[in-house]
Design a protein around this motif. Sequence first.
Motif, PDB file in Angstrom:
ATOM      1  N   HIS A 191       0.987  -0.882   0.212  1.00 23.90           N
ATOM      2  CA  HIS A 191       0.146  -0.077   0.129  1.00 23.90           C
ATOM      3  C   HIS A 191       1.110   1.715   0.344  1.00 23.90           C
ATOM      4  O   HIS A 191       0.119   2.678  -0.416  1.00 23.90           O
ATOM      5  N   GLY A 192       2.576   1.210   0.142  1.00 26.32           N
ATOM      6  CA  GLY A 192       2.727   2.297   0.712  1.00 26.32           C
ATOM      7  C   GLY A 192       2.748   2.636   1.997  1.00 26.32           C
ATOM      8  O   GLY A 192       2.052   2.661   2.510  1.00 26.32           O
ATOM      9  N   LYS A 193       3.900   3.730   1.638  1.00 27.31           N
ATOM     10  CA  LYS A 193       3.971   4.421   3.136  1.00 27.31           C
ATOM     11  C   LYS A 193       3.086   5.749   3.927  1.00 27.31           C
ATOM     12  O   LYS A 193       2.407   6.389   2.796  1.00 27.31           O
ATOM     13  N   ALA A 194       2.544   5.924   4.308  1.00 28.10           N
ATOM     14  CA  ALA A 194       2.124   7.111   4.952  1.00 28.10           C
ATOM     15  C   ALA A 194       1.740   7.647   5.666  1.00 28.10           C
ATOM     16  O   ALA A 194       4.080   7.151   5.879  1.00 28.10           O
ATOM     17  N   ASP A 195       2.041   9.047   5.969  1.00 25.72           N
ATOM     18  CA  ASP A 195       2.683  10.184   6.897  1.00 25.72           C
ATOM     19  C   ASP A 195       2.780  10.067   7.947  1.00 25.72           C
ATOM     20  O   ASP A 195       4.636  10.128   8.536  1.00 25.72           O
ATOM     21  N   LYS A 196       2.573   9.319   8.970  1.00 27.82           N
ATOM     22  CA  LYS A 196       2.380   8.932  10.309  1.00 27.82           C
ATOM     23  C   LYS A 196       2.386   7.479  10.602  1.00 27.82           C
ATOM     24  O   LYS A 196       1.705   6.469   9.953  1.00 27.82           O
ATOM     25  N   LEU A 197       3.182   6.669  10.416  1.00 29.27           N
ATOM     26  CA  LEU A 197       2.497   5.358  11.890  1.00 29.27           C
ATOM     27  C   LEU A 197       2.312   5.564  13.351  1.00 29.27           C
ATOM     28  O   LEU A 197       3.061   6.167  14.099  1.00 29.27           O
ATOM     29  N   LEU A 198       0.812   5.121  14.116  1.00 32.88           N
ATOM     30  CA  LEU A 198       0.873   4.957  14.813  1.00 32.88           C
ATOM     31  C   LEU A 198       0.710   3.778  15.595  1.00 32.88           C
ATOM     32  O   LEU A 198       0.025   2.414  15.377  1.00 32.88           O
ATOM     33  N   PHE A 199       1.591   3.882  16.506  1.00 31.06           N
ATOM     34  CA  PHE A 199       1.056   2.332  17.627  1.00 31.06           C
ATOM     35  C   PHE A 199       0.628   2.449  18.492  1.00 31.06           C
ATOM     36  O   PHE A 199       0.417   3.536  19.365  1.00 31.06           O
ATOM     37  N   SER A 200      -0.694   2.156  18.116  1.00 27.93           N
ATOM     38  CA  SER A 200      -2.156   2.169  19.034  1.00 27.93           C
ATOM     39  C   SER A 200      -2.311   1.427  19.912  1.00 27.93           C
ATOM     40  O   SER A 200      -2.920   0.158  19.926  1.00 27.93           O
ATOM     41  N   TYR A 201      -1.939   1.339  21.555  1.00 20.97           N
ATOM     42  CA  TYR A 201      -2.346   0.443  22.422  1.00 20.97           C
ATOM     43  C   TYR A 201      -3.189   0.730  23.499  1.00 20.97           C
ATOM     44  O   TYR A 201      -3.714   1.331  23.689  1.00 20.97           O
ATOM     45  N   HIS A 202      -3.237  -1.078  24.514  1.00 22.85           N
ATOM     46  CA  HIS A 202      -5.220  -1.049  24.601  1.00 22.85           C
ATOM     47  C   HIS A 202      -4.461   0.010  25.944  1.00 22.85           C
ATOM     48  O   HIS A 202      -2.615   0.207  26.871  1.00 22.85           O
ATOM     49  N   GLY A 203      -5.336   1.221  27.075  1.00 25.10           N
ATOM     50  CA  GLY A 203      -5.055   1.875  27.917  1.00 25.10           C
ATOM     51  C   GLY A 203      -5.175   1.040  28.829  1.00 25.10           C
ATOM     52  O   GLY A 203      -5.744   0.521  29.351  1.00 25.10           O
ATOM     53  N   VAL A 204      -4.513   1.989  29.702  1.00 28.06           N
ATOM     54  CA  VAL A 204      -5.151   1.077  31.293  1.00 28.06           C
ATOM     55  C   VAL A 204      -4.692   3.345  31.856  1.00 28.06           C
ATOM     56  O   VAL A 204      -4.305   3.730  31.824  1.00 28.06           O
TER      57      VAL A 204
END
Length: 330
Positions: A191-204
């Motif tokens: 798909h190609g790279k996006a402007d940003k890569l977000l690592f989203s983890y479950h919060g606590v």
Amino acid sequence: MKKQGVLLCNLGTPDEPTPKAVRRYLAEFLHDYRVVSLTRWVWCLILHGIILRIRPAKVAKLYKSIWTREGSPLLAITQRQRKKLQIMMNDRFVEQEYGKHIPVEIAMAYGNPSIPKALKALKNQGCERIIVLPLYPQYSSASTASIFDRVAKAMKQEFFVPEFTFVGDYHDNPLYIKALADSIQRHWNEHGKADKLLFSYHGVPERFSKGGDPYEQQCHKTTELVIKELGLEEGDYLTSFQSRFGKEEWIKPYTDATLETWGKEGVESVQVICPAFSADCLETLEEIAEENKDVFIEHGGKRYEYIPALNDDDAHVEMMLTLIEQRLLK
């Protein structure tokens, strides 16, 4: 040589995408003191007087939107992980005396198949030593420790208690890091790279970190190792946290708020990966892939993509096998 077995554990899922099944699941999940540590009588009044009257119908609709022919995505994927892991183990240990058919069972902390049922299945197969692998890469009191509690509770009335070995976390395991990095690279290749890569983890809640829970620190470590593997630079990525509920402060930055800000600031494209989830589920397929996409697009973003969890990818299951092999008695 004692016969050994493996128990794969994940969070859980309703049996059906119906208000009744969701109510039953939420009642068990939200009664766990590890998950909500408010004074019991106060919390029970809130839970039974408000939450379990209002939330099940709303949540059931969300589950229905991701339900598959196999049923719950989380359960179906975990079943595939078990099947593939069992095949890999049989192949790996076929010639070793200690490895003659090491059975693998799955269990959910909440819902079905239950931990007591899975432990009984291992016991019925003659297992005297059990390796418990919670499929939570980063340790948290609200997840990993809850598995420990439930295994201990299941054994409370047993005359014979097997030997247990717990895998506490694998947030920095090289095979896990490489599997994540490779999955991102494959997505980029297609798909190609996006402007940003977000690592989203479950919060606590923030009080977890203040109390000594290593979860937040381990999440940042996972991100650090993956971006090193990928050769990303500061500004290309961010770590955030999702799925908060209640009024108290949770660890930040929040995923939805980050995506809103990025959209307003002119970031056109984002790709999101959720390294805390070993299998796709409601929080990834609905909350991240759908709800948070809407947040980003509504605030000016143009392109949004969710990179799937590792699920039953061969490299992911091979990593599980390695974790188990390191703990087998030989």
